[in-house]
Motif scaffolding. Structure first.
Motif, PDB file in Angstrom:
ATOM      1  N   ILE A  63      44.176 127.332   0.917  1.00  0.00           N
ATOM      2  CA  ILE A  63      43.892 126.328  -0.101  1.00  0.00           C
ATOM      3  C   ILE A  63      45.239 125.756  -0.497  1.00  0.00           C
ATOM      4  N   GLY A  64      45.438 124.482  -0.236  1.00  0.00           N
ATOM      5  CA  GLY A  64      46.753 123.875  -0.423  1.00  0.00           C
ATOM      6  C   GLY A  64      47.181 123.814  -1.873  1.00  0.00           C
ATOM      7  N   SER A  65      48.475 123.687  -2.044  1.00  0.00           N
ATOM      8  CA  SER A  65      49.036 123.655  -3.388  1.00  0.00           C
ATOM      9  C   SER A  65      48.525 122.450  -4.166  1.00  0.00           C
ATOM     10  N   ARG A  66      48.165 122.682  -5.448  1.00  0.00           N
ATOM     11  CA  ARG A  66      47.757 121.566  -6.328  1.00  0.00           C
ATOM     12  C   ARG A  66      48.983 120.898  -6.944  1.00  0.00           C
ATOM     13  N   GLN A  67      50.160 121.541  -6.772  1.00  0.00           N
ATOM     14  CA  GLN A  67      51.414 120.949  -7.257  1.00  0.00           C
ATOM     15  C   GLN A  67      51.905 120.015  -6.159  1.00  0.00           C
ATOM     16  N   ARG A  68      51.863 118.729  -6.406  1.00  0.00           N
ATOM     17  CA  ARG A  68      52.257 117.786  -5.352  1.00  0.00           C
ATOM     18  C   ARG A  68      53.736 117.418  -5.489  1.00  0.00           C
ATOM     19  N   GLY A  69      54.509 117.767  -4.458  1.00  0.00           N
ATOM     20  CA  GLY A  69      55.937 117.453  -4.503  1.00  0.00           C
ATOM     21  C   GLY A  69      56.193 115.975  -4.272  1.00  0.00           C
ATOM     22  N   LYS A  70      57.362 115.528  -4.726  1.00  0.00           N
ATOM     23  CA  LYS A  70      57.726 114.116  -4.534  1.00  0.00           C
ATOM     24  C   LYS A  70      58.929 113.969  -3.617  1.00  0.00           C
ATOM     25  N   THR A  71      59.680 115.073  -3.448  1.00  0.00           N
ATOM     26  CA  THR A  71      60.845 115.008  -2.565  1.00  0.00           C
ATOM     27  C   THR A  71      60.834 116.205  -1.608  1.00  0.00           C
ATOM     28  N   TYR A 123      39.875 114.455  -2.101  1.00  0.00           N
ATOM     29  CA  TYR A 123      38.632 114.073  -1.440  1.00  0.00           C
ATOM     30  C   TYR A 123      38.586 112.566  -1.244  1.00  0.00           C
ATOM     31  N   ASP A 124      37.942 112.159  -0.161  1.00  0.00           N
ATOM     32  CA  ASP A 124      37.748 110.737   0.109  1.00  0.00           C
ATOM     33  C   ASP A 124      39.040 109.977   0.325  1.00  0.00           C
ATOM     34  N   GLU A 125      40.035 110.638   0.845  1.00  0.00           N
ATOM     35  CA  GLU A 125      41.331 109.983   1.068  1.00  0.00           C
ATOM     36  C   GLU A 125      41.711 110.083   2.537  1.00  0.00           C
ATOM     37  N   GLY A 126      40.707 110.182   3.402  1.00  0.00           N
ATOM     38  CA  GLY A 126      40.972 110.228   4.831  1.00  0.00           C
ATOM     39  C   GLY A 126      41.720 111.484   5.239  1.00  0.00           C
ATOM     40  N   THR A 137      52.561 115.466  -0.270  1.00  0.00           N
ATOM     41  CA  THR A 137      51.229 115.311   0.300  1.00  0.00           C
ATOM     42  C   THR A 137      50.987 113.863   0.700  1.00  0.00           C
ATOM     43  N   TYR A 138      50.526 113.680   1.926  1.00  0.00           N
ATOM     44  CA  TYR A 138      50.215 112.338   2.418  1.00  0.00           C
ATOM     45  C   TYR A 138      48.715 112.203   2.611  1.00  0.00           C
ATOM     46  N   THR A 139      48.198 111.032   2.259  1.00  0.00           N
ATOM     47  CA  THR A 139      46.764 110.796   2.465  1.00  0.00           C
ATOM     48  C   THR A 139      46.548 109.554   3.324  1.00  0.00           C
ATOM     49  N   ASN A 140      45.319 109.415   3.795  1.00  0.00           N
ATOM     50  CA  ASN A 140      44.941 108.294   4.679  1.00  0.00           C
ATOM     51  C   ASN A 140      45.914 108.162   5.850  1.00  0.00           C
ATOM     52  N   VAL A 141      46.271 109.293   6.417  1.00  0.00           N
ATOM     53  CA  VAL A 141      47.205 109.318   7.546  1.00  0.00           C
ATOM     54  C   VAL A 141      46.465 108.863   8.810  1.00  0.00           C
ATOM     55  N   LEU A 142      47.100 107.982   9.574  1.00  0.00           N
ATOM     56  CA  LEU A 142      46.499 107.505  10.830  1.00  0.00           C
ATOM     57  C   LEU A 142      47.325 108.048  12.002  1.00  0.00           C
ATOM     58  N   SER A 143      46.740 107.947  13.196  1.00  0.00           N
ATOM     59  CA  SER A 143      47.450 108.456  14.380  1.00  0.00           C
ATOM     60  C   SER A 143      48.831 107.843  14.509  1.00  0.00           C
ATOM     61  N   VAL A 159      60.805 111.047   2.477  1.00  0.00           N
ATOM     62  CA  VAL A 159      59.395 110.904   2.090  1.00  0.00           C
ATOM     63  C   VAL A 159      58.870 109.542   2.545  1.00  0.00           C
ATOM     64  N   LEU A 160      57.679 109.537   3.135  1.00  0.00           N
ATOM     65  CA  LEU A 160      57.065 108.261   3.548  1.00  0.00           C
ATOM     66  C   LEU A 160      56.284 107.717   2.350  1.00  0.00           C
ATOM     67  N   ASP A 161      56.910 106.802   1.621  1.00  0.00           N
ATOM     68  CA  ASP A 161      56.344 106.354   0.348  1.00  0.00           C
ATOM     69  C   ASP A 161      54.941 105.771   0.469  1.00  0.00           C
ATOM     70  N   HIS A 162      54.685 105.052   1.566  1.00  0.00           N
ATOM     71  CA  HIS A 162      53.391 104.364   1.666  1.00  0.00           C
ATOM     72  C   HIS A 162      52.246 105.354   1.856  1.00  0.00           C
ATOM     73  N   LEU A 163      52.543 106.587   2.230  1.00  0.00           N
ATOM     74  CA  LEU A 163      51.476 107.585   2.415  1.00  0.00           C
ATOM     75  C   LEU A 163      51.418 108.602   1.275  1.00  0.00           C
ATOM     76  N   LEU A 164      52.420 108.584   0.412  1.00  0.00           N
ATOM     77  CA  LEU A 164      52.549 109.637  -0.604  1.00  0.00           C
ATOM     78  C   LEU A 164      51.376 109.611  -1.590  1.00  0.00           C
ATOM     79  N   TYR A 165      50.785 110.779  -1.773  1.00  0.00           N
ATOM     80  CA  TYR A 165      49.684 110.914  -2.741  1.00  0.00           C
ATOM     81  C   TYR A 165      50.291 111.404  -4.034  1.00  0.00           C
ATOM     82  N   SER A 166      50.175 110.588  -5.081  1.00  0.00           N
ATOM     83  CA  SER A 166      50.866 111.006  -6.304  1.00  0.00           C
ATOM     84  C   SER A 166      49.929 111.036  -7.510  1.00  0.00           C
ATOM     85  N   SER A 167      48.606 111.001  -7.255  1.00  0.00           N
ATOM     86  CA  SER A 167      47.691 111.055  -8.404  1.00  0.00           C
ATOM     87  C   SER A 167      47.885 112.378  -9.131  1.00  0.00           C
TER      88      SER A 167
END
Ligand SMILES: Cc1cc2nc3c(=O)[nH]c(=O)nc-3n(C[C@H](O)[C@H](O)[C@H](O)COP(=O)(O)O)c2cc1C
Length: 606
Positions: A63-71, A123-126, A137-143, A159-167
């Motif tokens: 179960i992944g960490s709920r603490q989302r890092g930024k760097t 959830y619902d973030e691809g 954490t990155y979301t909606n990651v594509l191939s 960090v890949l800013d356009h994929l970063l999940y920061s909610s």
């Protein structure tokens, strides 16, 4: 000979992730803490040999960490992968292999492990990935993102800013602060996590009035259902002159689907005991009782242990910490009657009388246990108090809304993806809890509504799921917060059956003392069951509404007064379903019953 390494194994209480129980957490110095779910014997052995022995993560249980890092400040050691999209095939394996192939190409496959996660709380973030140890954490990651993921994030630690999940995390753990973290059977561990700090401070530096003021400032309202302001209740119990006063922890949790109080009692018994001690200090009580339902043996065992341990250390008993104040606590078992959660019935039960309610006033705060002023508080209410006393009333009041302050624990169950305990600030919407935290509908069958407040509550239909949860909003919708049970229902649930289920619970649990509850509930249940069989008549719904009114107005206690709530709520939002049964007759009822037994979608049948 190799030196034996000492690895301490600690038992902790429940985290509240009911969907993934049982859980194991591995803490390694200098490495991220890893939480594993759905741990059976085989997985436990693999965790020991693979993770502890070789430093390799176990696939599919994390179960992944709920603490989302930024760097990303150091080397990436692992990448967790999870497909969080709904209604689509699971792409986890495909991405896992693609990332692994890319790592191999860059010579990194030996240093970075790629594993699938059981749940990342998104959830619902691809396609979602989490980099460890940073937690980025990155979301909606594509191939097409995979190459950059490896070359920039893993190789260059960018960090890949356009994929970063920061909610932000929607949860705020105050009551559950230590659940899953401390060993519930060790006072030393509780003390290491700041337990009893608030109590010692109050006892040595504050007056009882100051403690009451702090709780009043916090805006804390009773979490057992009625929502009465806790500070005011304590003030009312402090005022009357009496030779003895009592405090009671109401741990008779009986609502179908509710397991909040149980989890707190089992996970952090010292928080509840400290809350009871603070309540006792505030009102001037000499003795406290935990009234715990007998079906909770682990909770009973752990509370008893907490009482024994604190007594041994002089935190409980005569002349506590040399302050001159004496207070002791004991357990009384409830024998499984729902009505014994009602204050006056609970008092009767502790006194050894039949557990049936008495008319109020006089309220227990004036005339309670053995005729003495008594304050009765719910488990969750008490567990919040030490935090409030330690951090101040204002700190607690910063969470929530104007009239509903602080946080509330909910037990989310039913047709939801991840059944679990959640603790959120008041004012969080039902939708955020169900979809944002618990992952939404199970099996992709659309949600029809959420029952809150158990048998005293009502249904919040799907179009109202954006309602922020407050005492006022829920009562406007004909429901209540109650003690925090949330039962998620989908389109295949029949509202006539749901109304009958909750009513039957109250009919079975009625003590029978007053006629409106005893006779009214029974008559109404007969009508509902008649309708469910397709034998209802046009006037039945009016008759049901009249009985509801009589029960609400004339019943002696909260059980009878609130038993009509789920029925009225179902009628308010789903009257069509009741009418369909009445108009469709027995063949319609039979058709639906058959479809349900065959597990078919009701929408396809009606
Ligand atoms: C039938 C019935 C059952 C109840 N069961 C419980 C219960 O299991 N736990 C609880 O804390 N409160 C229960 N209550 C509410 C209590 O009577 C009371 O309001 C509560 O213990 C007060 O504590 P609080 O102010 O901290 O919420 C019940 C009430 C009724 C009418």
């Amino acid at each position: 000979m190799a030196a034996k390494c000492q690895i301490p194994i600690r038992r902790v209480g429940s985290y509240g992730y009911a969907f993934a129980d049982p859980l194991v957490e591995v803490k390694t110095a200098g490495a991220p803490t890893i939480l594993y779910g759905l741990v059976d014997e085989e997985a436990a052995a693999a965790i020991v040999y693979q993770h502890v022995g070789q430093g390799k993560l176990l696939d599919g249980h994390i179960i992944g960490s709920r603490q989302r890092g930024k760097t990303i400040d150091g080397p990436v050691t692992a990448i967790l992968v999870r497909d969080s999209s709904r209604d689509e095939g699971d792409k986890t394996e495909f991405f896992k292999e693609s990332i692994h192939a890319e790592l191999t190409e860059h010579g990194l496959a030996d240093t970075v492990q790629v594993v699938s996660a059981l749940d990342l709380g998104i959830y619902d973030e691809g396609l979602t990935v989490q980099l460890l140890p940073s937690g980025v954490t990155y979301t909606n990651v594509l191939s097409r993102d995979i190459t950059r993921l490896v070359t920039e994030s893993v190789q260059k630690q960018e960090v890949l800013d356009h994929l970063l999940y920061s909610s932000p995390d929607l949860q705020e753990r105050i009551v559950l602060r230590n659940c899953g973290i401390i060993d519930p059977e060790s006072l030393d561990d509780a003390l290491r996590h700041d337990s009893y700090k608030g109590f010692v401070r109050a006892l040595t530096e504050q007056s009882p009035e100051q403690v009451i003021d702090t709780v009043k400032t916090s805006g804390l309202r009773g979490r057992g259902g009625a929502g009465f302001p806790t500070g005011v209740k304590w003030e009312l119990t402090r005022k009357p002159e009496a030779d003895r006063k009592f405090v009671i922890c109401n741990a008779d949790e009986g609502d179908p689907g509710a397991f909040m109080d149980r989890s707190v009692l089992e996970g952090d018994p010292h928080a509840v005991l400290e809350g009871l001690m603070l309540a006792a200090f505030a009102i001037g009580a000499c003795k406290g009782y935990f009234y715990i339902r007998a079906e909770y043996p682990l909770a009973v065992k752990r509370i008893q242990k907490a009482i024994d341990q604190t007594r041994e250390r002089g935190l409980l008993g005569e002349n506590i910490l040399g302050s001159g104040w004496s207070f002791d606590a004991a357990i009384r078992l409830g024998a499984g009657a729902f009505v014994c959660g009602e204050e006056t019935a609970l008092i009767a039960s502790i006194e050894g009388r039949r557990g049936s309610p008495e008319p109020r006033p006089p309220y227990p705060s004036v005339q309670g246990l053995w005729g003495k002023p008594t304050s009765i508080n719910n488990v969750e209410t008490l567990a919040a108090v030490p935090w409030i006393v330690a951090k101040g009333g204002e700190a607690y009041a910063r969470f929530g809304t104007e009239k509903s302050k602080g946080t509330k624990v909910f037990a989310v169950t039913g047709k939801v993806l991840n059944a679990q305990l959640v603790e959120v600030p008041m004012g969080t919407s039902v939708r955020d809890i169900i979809f944002g935290i618990c992952g939404g509908a199970q099996d992709a069958v659309p949600i029809k509504g959420v029952q809150t407040g158990g048998p005293s509550g009502g249904i919040i239909p799907e179009p109202y799921l954006d309602t922020p949860i407050t005492y006022e909003n829920l009562s406007e919708l004909g429901s209540i917060m109650g003690s925090g049970g949330m039962l998620v229902m989908n389109e295949n649930d029949c509202m006539v059956d749901v109304a009958a289920f909750y009513l039957k619970f109250c009919v079975d649990e009625s003590c029978g003392k007053c006629a409106p509850c005893r006779a009214g509930g029974y008559q109404m249940l007969q009508l509902l069951q008649k309708i469910a069989k397709g034998r209802g008549e046009p006037g039945d719904l009016d008759l049901i509404r009249r009985i509801c009114k009589a029960m609400q107005c004339a019943s002696l206690c909260g059980l009878g007064q609130t038993a009509p709530n789920p029925v009225l709520s179902s009628l308010r939002f789903f009257e069509d379903e009741f009418l369909a049964y009445i108009e469709g007759g027995t063949s319609y009822a039979r058709k639906l019953k058959k479809a349900r037994a065959e597990g078919r979608n009701l929408k396809d049948v009606v």
